[in-house]
Scaffold this active site. Structure first.
Site, PDB file in Angstrom:
ATOM      1  N   GLU A   1      17.154  55.562  50.769  1.00 33.67           N
ATOM      2  CA  GLU A   1      15.933  55.786  51.539  1.00 33.67           C
ATOM      3  C   GLU A   1      15.719  57.291  51.704  1.00 33.67           C
ATOM      4  O   GLU A   1      16.328  57.906  52.605  1.00 33.67           O
ATOM      5  CB  GLU A   1      16.054  55.151  52.927  1.00 33.67           C
ATOM      6  CG  GLU A   1      16.252  53.655  52.894  1.00 33.67           C
ATOM      7  CD  GLU A   1      15.872  53.031  54.237  1.00 33.67           C
ATOM      8  OE1 GLU A   1      14.900  52.272  54.262  1.00 33.67           O
ATOM      9  OE2 GLU A   1      16.527  53.337  55.246  1.00 33.67           O
TER      10      GLU A   1
ATOM     11  N   GLY B   1       8.451  55.833  56.890  1.00 32.74           N
ATOM     12  CA  GLY B   1       7.391  55.807  57.896  1.00 32.74           C
ATOM     13  C   GLY B   1       6.259  56.792  57.651  1.00 32.74           C
ATOM     14  O   GLY B   1       5.452  57.051  58.542  1.00 32.74           O
TER      15      GLY B   1
ATOM     16  N   GLY C   1      10.508  48.802  56.631  1.00 37.98           N
ATOM     17  CA  GLY C   1      10.314  48.985  58.064  1.00 37.98           C
ATOM     18  C   GLY C   1       8.969  48.442  58.508  1.00 37.98           C
ATOM     19  O   GLY C   1       8.787  47.241  58.717  1.00 37.98           O
ATOM     20  N   GLY C   2       7.987  49.338  58.619  1.00 32.14           N
ATOM     21  CA  GLY C   2       6.671  48.992  59.166  1.00 32.14           C
ATOM     22  C   GLY C   2       6.065  47.712  58.611  1.00 32.14           C
ATOM     23  O   GLY C   2       5.564  46.867  59.370  1.00 32.14           O
TER      24      GLY C   2
ATOM     25  N   ASN D   1      13.527  45.766  58.331  1.00 30.04           N
ATOM     26  CA  ASN D   1      14.204  46.550  59.375  1.00 30.04           C
ATOM     27  C   ASN D   1      13.189  46.735  60.499  1.00 30.04           C
ATOM     28  O   ASN D   1      12.271  47.533  60.375  1.00 30.04           O
ATOM     29  CB  ASN D   1      14.647  47.910  58.803  1.00 30.04           C
ATOM     30  CG  ASN D   1      15.169  48.827  59.902  1.00 30.04           C
ATOM     31  OD1 ASN D   1      15.455  48.392  61.015  1.00 30.04           O
ATOM     32  ND2 ASN D   1      15.289  50.114  59.579  1.00 30.04           N
ATOM     33  N   TRP D   2      13.382  45.965  61.541  1.00 29.56           N
ATOM     34  CA  TRP D   2      12.391  45.971  62.633  1.00 29.56           C
ATOM     35  C   TRP D   2      12.479  47.195  63.536  1.00 29.56           C
ATOM     36  O   TRP D   2      11.629  47.393  64.390  1.00 29.56           O
ATOM     37  CB  TRP D   2      12.547  44.704  63.481  1.00 29.56           C
ATOM     38  CG  TRP D   2      11.883  43.500  62.892  1.00 29.56           C
ATOM     39  CD1 TRP D   2      11.165  43.444  61.736  1.00 29.56           C
ATOM     40  CD2 TRP D   2      11.862  42.174  63.443  1.00 29.56           C
ATOM     41  NE1 TRP D   2      10.699  42.166  61.531  1.00 29.56           N
ATOM     42  CE2 TRP D   2      11.116  41.374  62.567  1.00 29.56           C
ATOM     43  CE3 TRP D   2      12.417  41.613  64.588  1.00 29.56           C
ATOM     44  CZ2 TRP D   2      10.904  40.023  62.808  1.00 29.56           C
ATOM     45  CZ3 TRP D   2      12.210  40.257  64.830  1.00 29.56           C
ATOM     46  CH2 TRP D   2      11.460  39.478  63.947  1.00 29.56           C
ATOM     47  N   LYS D   3      13.566  47.958  63.396  1.00 24.16           N
ATOM     48  CA  LYS D   3      13.753  49.118  64.281  1.00 24.16           C
ATOM     49  C   LYS D   3      13.633  48.651  65.740  1.00 24.16           C
ATOM     50  O   LYS D   3      14.066  47.530  66.051  1.00 24.16           O
ATOM     51  CB  LYS D   3      12.771  50.227  63.918  1.00 24.16           C
ATOM     52  CG  LYS D   3      12.802  50.523  62.423  1.00 24.16           C
ATOM     53  CD  LYS D   3      12.129  51.781  62.005  1.00 24.16           C
ATOM     54  CE  LYS D   3      12.282  51.935  60.494  1.00 24.16           C
ATOM     55  NZ  LYS D   3      11.838  53.227  60.007  1.00 24.16           N
TER      56      LYS D   3
ATOM     57  N   HIS E   1      21.672  54.471  58.852  1.00 18.65           N
ATOM     58  CA  HIS E   1      20.219  54.621  58.642  1.00 18.65           C
ATOM     59  C   HIS E   1      19.803  56.040  58.998  1.00 18.65           C
ATOM     60  O   HIS E   1      20.379  56.665  59.899  1.00 18.65           O
ATOM     61  CB  HIS E   1      19.458  53.605  59.511  1.00 18.65           C
ATOM     62  CG  HIS E   1      17.986  53.620  59.233  1.00 18.65           C
ATOM     63  ND1 HIS E   1      17.138  54.535  59.817  1.00 18.65           N
ATOM     64  CD2 HIS E   1      17.222  52.871  58.402  1.00 18.65           C
ATOM     65  CE1 HIS E   1      15.905  54.328  59.355  1.00 18.65           C
ATOM     66  NE2 HIS E   1      15.937  53.322  58.494  1.00 18.65           N
TER      67      HIS E   1
ATOM     68  N   SER F   1       8.444  53.491  53.120  1.00 21.92           N
ATOM     69  CA  SER F   1       7.022  53.194  52.937  1.00 21.92           C
ATOM     70  C   SER F   1       6.755  52.139  51.854  1.00 21.92           C
ATOM     71  O   SER F   1       5.779  52.237  51.100  1.00 21.92           O
ATOM     72  CB  SER F   1       6.239  54.487  52.643  1.00 21.92           C
ATOM     73  OG  SER F   1       6.306  55.349  53.767  1.00 21.92           O
TER      74      SER F   1
ATOM     75  N   GLU G   1      17.504  57.269  60.689  1.00 20.15           N
ATOM     76  CA  GLU G   1      17.185  57.541  62.102  1.00 20.15           C
ATOM     77  C   GLU G   1      18.463  57.666  62.934  1.00 20.15           C
ATOM     78  O   GLU G   1      18.506  58.427  63.904  1.00 20.15           O
ATOM     79  CB  GLU G   1      16.242  56.456  62.642  1.00 20.15           C
ATOM     80  CG  GLU G   1      14.830  56.676  62.106  1.00 20.15           C
ATOM     81  CD  GLU G   1      14.019  55.418  61.875  1.00 20.15           C
ATOM     82  OE1 GLU G   1      14.338  54.370  62.443  1.00 20.15           O
ATOM     83  OE2 GLU G   1      13.048  55.501  61.086  1.00 20.15           O
TER      84      GLU G   1
END
Ligand code: PGA
Length: 245
Positions: free
Chosen positions: A157, A163, A224-225, A10-12, A89, A203, A91
């Site tokens: 999640e 994150g 993500g990251g 998930n590149w956001k 999601h 994470s 966010e």
């Protein structure tokens, strides 16, 4: 039920079209395109899809079309090559105020366009995970015809893990996933519940992925990251490839 353990990136809000191409040129030197799943920004969907990978959007609108300035419909992301979409999601829910009713409408839009819905659920710090998962899963899915949900994936999640560098333990992830299957059994039936791939997100790293995927309840991960760096993404996919349960 044996699942191929998937790693979905998930590149956001990261990467332009040239950056997307550069990433994929590097990653596809090692990985076959069919092992690469990425939820990319809307603007990078077409470029990513041209590499033959599984591309997703990170959101879709709650309506099919209409006067919704700035929104992007399921049909539009499908048109440029998306095969799946993240929906709900954390966010979207907690930064942009997306409501449970919106999440349900987005699931229905994805179904309508045969876009695989990846429904994201999870509790905030201090919340009872069972209460939150039951509410989020029920409001998004109840009374939808089971035959229409055959492609559904769910990503658990916990908001506090996203994150932060603090992943849920494999035991806690397994407990939450087992509870999701209980809810799916109550909403539909045990056969359906057993077939829905349940991903863990929050994470995930090269270090914690082996122990998370060692849990039979964890069918894959949403990352993500750690999905932004080609060499790291390749390592994650290689770890997942080695595990089947
Ligand atoms: P993270 O993000 O891996 O950076 O914690 C996961 C997600 O938001 O899907």
């Amino acid at each position: 039920m044996a699942f191929m353990k998937r790693v979905i990136g998930n590149w956001k809000m990261h990467k332009t079209v040239p950056e997307t191409k550069k990433f994929l040129e590097e990653v596809l030197q090692t990985l076959p395109p069919k092992e690469v799943y990425l939820a990319v920004p809307f603007t990078a969907i077409a470029a990513a899809a041209s590499f033959g990978i599984h591309v997703g959007s990170q959101n879709i609108a709650a309506a099919a079309e209409g006067p919704f300035t700035g929104e992007i419909a399921a049909r539009m992301v499908k048109d440029v090559g998306a095969a799946f979409s993240l929906i709900g999601h954390s966010e979207r829910r907690h930064v942009f105020g997306e409501k449970e009713g919106d999440v349900r409408c987005k699931i229905l839009q994805a179904i309508e366009q045969t876009l695989t819905p990846v429904l994201c659920v999870g509790e905030k710090l201090g919340e009872d995970f069972k209460e939150v998962l039951k509410r989020q899963l029920s409001s998004a899915l109840e009374n939808i015809e089971v035959g229409k949900l055959s492609a559904l994936m769910i990503a658990y999640e916990p908001v506090w893990a996203i994150g932060t560098g603090k992943s849920a333990s494999p035991d806690d992830a397994a407990k939450a996933h087992a509870f999701c299957r209980e809810i799916l059994t109550d909403l539909f039936d045990s056969n359906f519940a057993a077939h829905v791939p349940l991903l863990y997100g929050g994470s995930v790293s090269v270090d914690n992925l082996p122990s998370l995927l060692a849990c039979s309840q964890v069918n894959g991960v949403l990352v993500g990251g750690a999905s932004l760096v080609p060499a790291t993404f390749v390592k994650l996919a290689q770890i997942a490839r080695a595990v089947v349960s």
